[in-house]
Motif scaffolding. Structure first.
Motif, PDB file in Angstrom:
ATOM      1  N   THR A 132     -17.706   4.151  22.598  1.00 28.04           N
ATOM      2  CA  THR A 132     -18.368   3.213  23.304  1.00 28.04           C
ATOM      3  C   THR A 132     -19.577   3.877  24.257  1.00 28.04           C
ATOM      4  OG1 THR A 132     -16.917   2.695  24.754  1.00 28.04           O
ATOM      5  CG2 THR A 132     -17.050   1.397  22.648  1.00 28.04           C
ATOM      6  N   ALA A 133     -19.528   5.232  24.477  1.00 23.81           N
ATOM      7  CA  ALA A 133     -20.336   5.647  25.318  1.00 23.81           C
ATOM      8  C   ALA A 133     -21.761   6.368  24.701  1.00 23.81           C
ATOM      9  CB  ALA A 133     -19.794   6.586  26.470  1.00 23.81           C
ATOM     10  N   VAL A 134     -22.805   5.805  24.836  1.00 21.82           N
ATOM     11  CA  VAL A 134     -24.021   6.584  24.018  1.00 21.82           C
ATOM     12  C   VAL A 134     -24.321   7.822  24.539  1.00 21.82           C
ATOM     13  CG1 VAL A 134     -26.520   6.116  23.790  1.00 21.82           C
ATOM     14  CG2 VAL A 134     -25.124   4.118  23.973  1.00 21.82           C
ATOM     15  N   SER A 135     -24.244   8.645  23.624  1.00 24.03           N
ATOM     16  CA  SER A 135     -24.441   9.953  23.924  1.00 24.03           C
ATOM     17  C   SER A 135     -25.391  10.860  22.796  1.00 24.03           C
ATOM     18  CB  SER A 135     -23.235  10.696  23.579  1.00 24.03           C
ATOM     19  OG  SER A 135     -22.391  10.667  22.372  1.00 24.03           O
ATOM     20  N   GLY A 136     -25.198  12.072  22.593  1.00 25.83           N
ATOM     21  CA  GLY A 136     -26.185  12.828  21.838  1.00 25.83           C
ATOM     22  C   GLY A 136     -26.231  12.475  20.353  1.00 25.83           C
ATOM     23  N   PHE A 137     -25.027  11.979  19.762  1.00 23.81           N
ATOM     24  CA  PHE A 137     -25.068  11.450  18.453  1.00 23.81           C
ATOM     25  C   PHE A 137     -26.037  10.180  18.181  1.00 23.81           C
ATOM     26  CE2 PHE A 137     -23.366   8.422  15.046  1.00 23.81           C
ATOM     27  CZ  PHE A 137     -23.541   9.292  14.099  1.00 23.81           C
ATOM     28  N   ASN A 138     -26.047   9.134  19.137  1.00 19.13           N
ATOM     29  CA  ASN A 138     -26.973   8.104  19.055  1.00 19.13           C
ATOM     30  C   ASN A 138     -28.430   8.620  19.021  1.00 19.13           C
ATOM     31  OD1 ASN A 138     -24.463   7.519  20.406  1.00 19.13           O
ATOM     32  ND2 ASN A 138     -25.000   5.200  19.717  1.00 19.13           N
ATOM     33  N   VAL A 139     -28.490   9.456  20.143  1.00 16.18           N
ATOM     34  CA  VAL A 139     -30.030  10.054  20.183  1.00 16.18           C
ATOM     35  C   VAL A 139     -30.435  10.898  19.013  1.00 16.18           C
ATOM     36  CG1 VAL A 139     -31.389  11.614  21.746  1.00 16.18           C
ATOM     37  CG2 VAL A 139     -29.853   9.997  22.625  1.00 16.18           C
ATOM     38  N   ALA A 140     -29.419  11.533  18.480  1.00 15.48           N
ATOM     39  CA  ALA A 140     -29.784  12.597  17.397  1.00 15.48           C
ATOM     40  C   ALA A 140     -30.263  11.642  16.061  1.00 15.48           C
ATOM     41  CB  ALA A 140     -28.474  13.313  16.779  1.00 15.48           C
ATOM     42  N   VAL A 141     -29.256  10.532  15.919  1.00 13.09           N
ATOM     43  CA  VAL A 141     -29.625   9.531  14.765  1.00 13.09           C
ATOM     44  C   VAL A 141     -31.268   9.024  15.185  1.00 13.09           C
ATOM     45  CG1 VAL A 141     -29.210   7.328  13.845  1.00 13.09           C
ATOM     46  CG2 VAL A 141     -27.279   9.119  14.183  1.00 13.09           C
ATOM     47  N   VAL A 142     -31.364   8.445  16.180  1.00 14.08           N
ATOM     48  CA  VAL A 142     -32.642   8.011  16.572  1.00 14.08           C
ATOM     49  C   VAL A 142     -34.009   8.779  15.942  1.00 14.08           C
ATOM     50  CG1 VAL A 142     -34.279   6.923  18.243  1.00 14.08           C
ATOM     51  CG2 VAL A 142     -31.890   6.173  18.235  1.00 14.08           C
ATOM     52  N   PHE A 143     -33.514  10.171  16.795  1.00 14.33           N
ATOM     53  CA  PHE A 143     -34.524  11.134  16.571  1.00 14.33           C
ATOM     54  C   PHE A 143     -34.725  11.513  15.256  1.00 14.33           C
ATOM     55  CE2 PHE A 143     -35.641  15.696  16.857  1.00 14.33           C
ATOM     56  CZ  PHE A 143     -36.862  15.633  17.417  1.00 14.33           C
ATOM     57  N   GLY A 144     -33.778  11.882  14.318  1.00 17.07           N
ATOM     58  CA  GLY A 144     -33.986  12.054  12.928  1.00 17.07           C
ATOM     59  C   GLY A 144     -34.640  10.887  12.132  1.00 17.07           C
ATOM     60  N   VAL A 145     -34.345   9.727  12.562  1.00 12.98           N
ATOM     61  CA  VAL A 145     -34.848   8.571  11.620  1.00 12.98           C
ATOM     62  C   VAL A 145     -36.360   8.445  11.973  1.00 12.98           C
ATOM     63  CG1 VAL A 145     -35.059   6.009  11.389  1.00 12.98           C
ATOM     64  CG2 VAL A 145     -32.913   7.286  11.454  1.00 12.98           C
ATOM     65  N   ALA A 146     -36.614   8.836  13.179  1.00 13.16           N
ATOM     66  CA  ALA A 146     -38.110   8.651  13.570  1.00 13.16           C
ATOM     67  C   ALA A 146     -38.866   9.834  12.964  1.00 13.16           C
ATOM     68  CB  ALA A 146     -38.240   8.758  15.280  1.00 13.16           C
TER      69      ALA A 146
END
Length: 240
Positions: A132-146
Motif C-alpha cells: 500500500t506504499a506507492v513506489s517504483g512499480f506504480n511510477v513504472a506503470v504510469v510511465f509505461g502507459v504514457a
C-alpha cells in the motif's frame, strides 16, 4: 474527540508583538472540523501552542491549535485538481465492500485513509504493508502507459517528455512520499537516458537520484522508508 494529524510547514510565528519568518516542517495535532478537509498548499492562520518536535523524523515542532482554523489562501489549481481526482477515486469505489473500498485507493495512490483498522493490521501481520506504499512499480506503470499512448498518437520523439509529465502529475496525485520521490527521480533519469541513448547506467542513475533528493530535502536522510526504497531498488538493479 478524534485527533486529526496534519503535516504542515510553518512560515510565520507571532509571539507578543514580534513576528518571525520561518520555514520549518511541523505536525499539527488538532481537534474538531476543518482540518481533515484541507488540501495541500492551502495557507491557514491559527493560534496555538508550539512544543518541541522530533528532528529525527524531520519535524521541528508540534502545533496544538486553540480555536478554529482560518483559511488565508486556498490551494493552488494543480493541488485542487489532484484532490478532486483522489476524491473521485474514492467515490468510484464507494459502492464496493469496505475492505475493497479502502484497499483500491491505497494500491493506486497510497491513500490508506479508508482502510479498516483490522485490514491494516492484517497487512502488517502478513508483512505486506509495502504493497500500500506507492513506489517504483506504480511510477513504472504510469510511465509505461504514457509512453505507449504517446507513441500510439505518433509522438515518438517526444514520448519521453510525455512520460516525464505523467510522472510529475502522478507525484502530485500520490503526494510526495519518500518512496514516490525516489521512484519519480529514477523515472526522470530514465527519461534523460532515453533522450541521450545511455540506458545501461541504472546504478549510476540511482546514485544521482539519491544525491539530488538529499540535496533538495536533507530530512530524507533520516527516513527509514526512503533508505529501504533505495536499497531495494539497488538490489533489483544489481540482480538484473
Amino acid at each position: 474527540r478524534a485527533v486529526v494529524t496534519v503535516p504542515a510547514r510553518l512560515v510565520s510565528v507571532t509571539s507578543g508583538r514580534r513576528t518571525y519568518a520561518v520555514r520549518s516542517p511541523v505536525i499539527v495535532r488538532a481537534y474538531g472540523p476543518g482540518w481533515s478537509d484541507l488540501v495541500p498548499s492551502t495557507r491557514v492562520r491559527v493560534s496555538g501552542r508550539l512544543d518541541p518536535g522530533r528532528p529525527e523524523r524531520g519535524v521541528v515542532a508540534t502545533l496544538t491549535p486553540r480555536g478554529p482554523v482560518a483559511v488565508v489562501a486556498g490551494p493552488s489549481r494543480v493541488q485542487e485538481l489532484a484532490s478532486r481526482l483522489r476524491s473521485g477515486l474514492r467515490g468510484a469505489v464507494g459502492e464496493l465492500p469496505p475492505d475493497v473500498r479502502g484497499l483500491v485507493p491505497a494500491l493506486v495512490v497510497g491513500d490508506t485513509s479508508g482502510m479498516p483498522a483490522d485490514l491494516v493490521e492484517d497487512f502488517r501481520t502478513a508483512g505486506l504493508s509495502h504493497v500500500t506504499a506507492v513506489s517504483g512499480f506504480n511510477v513504472a506503470v504510469v510511465f509505461g502507459v504514457a509512453l505507449l499512448a504517446a507513441r500510439w498518437c505518433g509522438l515518438t520523439r517526444t514520448a519521453p517528455l510525455v512520460g516525464a509529465a505523467a510522472i510529475a502529475g502522478f507525484v502530485l496525485l500520490a503526494r510526495p512520499q519518500p518512496s514516490v520521490l525516489r521512484a519519480a527521480a529514477m523515472g526522470l533519469l530514465t527519461v534523460v537516458a532515453l533522450l541521450t541513448g545511455r540506458r545501461k547506467q541504472a546504478v549510476s542513475a540511482l546514485c544521482v537520484a539519491v544525491l539530488v533528493l538529499l540535496l533538495a530535502d536533507p530530512w530524507l536522510a533520516r527516513s527509514y522508508g526512503f533508505a529501504l526504497s533505495v536499497l531495494a531498488t539497488c538490489g533489483i538493479l544489481l540482480l538484473a
